[in-house]
Design an enzyme around this catalytic site. Structure first.
Site, PDB file in Angstrom:
ATOM      1  N   HIS A   1     -51.272 -28.342 -18.049  1.00 28.43           N
ATOM      2  CA  HIS A   1     -50.537 -27.101 -17.771  1.00 28.43           C
ATOM      3  C   HIS A   1     -49.785 -26.631 -19.013  1.00 28.43           C
ATOM      4  CE1 HIS A   1     -47.866 -24.443 -15.228  1.00 28.43           C
ATOM      5  NE2 HIS A   1     -47.061 -24.668 -16.263  1.00 28.43           N
ATOM      6  N   GLU A   2     -49.016 -27.542 -19.602  1.00 27.55           N
ATOM      7  CA  GLU A   2     -48.211 -27.165 -20.765  1.00 27.55           C
ATOM      8  C   GLU A   2     -49.084 -26.852 -21.984  1.00 27.55           C
ATOM      9  OE1 GLU A   2     -45.213 -26.459 -20.414  1.00 27.55           O
ATOM     10  OE2 GLU A   2     -44.977 -27.325 -18.406  1.00 27.55           O
TER      11      GLU A   2
ATOM     12  N   HIS B   1     -49.710 -23.146 -22.066  1.00 30.12           N
ATOM     13  CA  HIS B   1     -48.596 -22.405 -22.672  1.00 30.12           C
ATOM     14  C   HIS B   1     -48.581 -22.593 -24.187  1.00 30.12           C
ATOM     15  CE1 HIS B   1     -47.001 -21.316 -18.835  1.00 30.12           C
ATOM     16  NE2 HIS B   1     -46.574 -22.520 -18.497  1.00 30.12           N
TER      17      HIS B   1
END
Length: 434
Positions: A24-25, A28
């Site tokens: 997920h990170e 980003h």
């Protein structure tokens, strides 16, 4: 041995959880760097740092509590109206705004003026914030499709599991035949448990949903059922009657408590692991997404039952909200089930995929501090600027998301309270799959 397998299951789920957070990170991080935003930190977990290494502008690390993760970007919020960080206010609400603004400018270095997140165009900020949840969606889709198309899923088949002795209306809620009940068409035709139905009126059937629809669409008609029994094909002639049955959900399942009158043969299909085609897998994924959205909307209505399960004597419902601790317990339980190892692996993969799908849906809520809240802020800024441009008004400038931080703290407080409630329920009255 059971304890060892439980621990192994929990460890495997924890690894899947950490990978999901890191994945997920990474979404980003990669998009932020793509658009030139400086990212001082990329961390998996919270609390004390147990390992880190700096590469380029970014410190990569793992923290002690594996319940989340984050990246820190420079300039998440714009400065105050005077172009500088404002002095600390005595107002607690104003203080939240200023604290958030100050934190977004931590570690500001010479040359960072052109590397601030808030200076990027709104569409770029939307991509950066959407990339994290989108990575979870990608992972969920890949796992779900991979498992369904290679291993298969537990589903109803065209093999006969049990033949009904008589015709009973579904709403009567009885299983025993009474005097005067009509013999079931399947029984009269000689259908037996273990028979595999391969064709209906000469048309080949591959799945239970198709066969169910064919039977229900022909009440009062004489039909030919082709079965495979002990390696041989046999044609059975029968007359389908019109009977009250549970309403179909269109996918082979039933709508609880709702009934319709339709064609009736009178047998229960056997269940088994069946590989799915790409189209079938995509359809199932669509159903999962729809169910996930409905569950998210229904979340507030489940709080009373969850409270009773945690602090009262209420039962823990099968569809009750479950946190990381509860999911880890289920992961441990999967490895203790008396099923083949490949089934255990498939169930664990489904658990991790479901967790990623939930992460995607939850993070897309348009509320700060979730990713969806930042996306909503960027979209609102884009709308304001475009409206001003159309009406030839002065550019209103960047939308100050920091002003919404008081709301974000309230939302975060609600989430924390709900998380603690789920945690207590997961410990004292957990969801069980066995």
């Amino acid at each position: 041995m059971t304890t060892l397998m439980t621990i192994l299951g929990i460890v495997v789920f924890a690894i899947g959880l950490l990978f999901s957070i890191a994945w997920h990170e990474l979404g980003h991080l990669s998009t932020a760097k793509l658009f030139g935003v400086r990212v001082p930190q990329y961390m998996v977990g919270f609390g004390p740092t147990i390992w880190s290494r700096k590469k380029g502008d970014t410190e990569y690390g793992i923290k002690a509590i594996p319940l989340g993760g984050y990246i820190r970007m420079i300039g998440m919020f714009p400065p105050g109206p005077d172009g500088r960080l404002e002095a600390r206010s005595t107002s607690p609400w104003r203080g939240m705004v200023e604290d958030a603004r100050a934190q977004s400018f931590e570690e500001l270095q010479p040359g960072d003026e052109n590397r601030l997140f808030y200076t990027r165009k709104p569409w770029k900020r939307v991509i950066v914030m959407f990339a994290g949840p989108f990575m979870n969606l990608i992972l969920a889709v890949v796992i779900f499709l991979g498992v369904m198309m290679t291993f298969g899923v537990q589903t109803q088949t065209t093999t006969v599991g049990k033949v009904s002795d008589c015709v009973i209306q579904q709403s009567e809620n009885r299983t025993k035949c009474e005097k005067g009940d009509q013999a079931a068409p399947a029984k009269a035709a000689g259908l037996e448990a273990g028979d595999k139905i391969i064709a209906f009126n000469g048309t080949r059937v591959e799945d239970w949903s198709t066969l169910q629809n064919d039977i229900r669409a022909n009440p009062g008609k004489d039909v030919t059922i082709t079965i495979e029994r002990k390696g041989e094909q046999v044609d059975l002639q029968t007359h389908l009657i019109r009977n009250q049955v549970s309403k179909s959900d269109g996918s082979g399942g039933y709508v609880e408590g709702e009934y319709v009158y339709a064609g009736f043969l009178g047998f229960t299909p056997a269940s088994g692991i069946v590989q799915q085609s790409f189209g079938q897998s995509v359809d199932r994924m669509g159903d999962m997404m729809e169910n996930g959205v409905e569950s998210l909307i229904a979340l507030p209505s489940k709080v009373p039952a969850l409270w009773d399960a945690a602090f009262g004597d209420g039962p823990r419902e099968d569809d009750s909200p479950m946190g990381v601790v509860g999911a880890a317990r289920v992961g441990g339980e999967v490895f203790t089930l008396d099923i083949p190892p490949e089934n255990q692996i498939a169930m664990m993969l489904f658990l991790v995929a479901g967790f990623n799908l939930s992460l995607f849906l939850f993070n897309m809520l348009p509320l700060l501090p979730l990713d969806g809240g930042h996306i909503a802020g960027a979209l609102w800024e884009s709308l304001r600027r475009n409206v001003a441009k159309v009406f030839r008004r002065p550019d209103p400038g960047p939308f100050d998301v920091a002003k919404l931080m008081p709301v974000a703290y309230v939302v975060a407080g609600i989430f924390i309270c709900f998380t603690l409630l789920v945690l207590v329920a997961d410990v004292v009255n957990p969801v069980r799959i066995s």
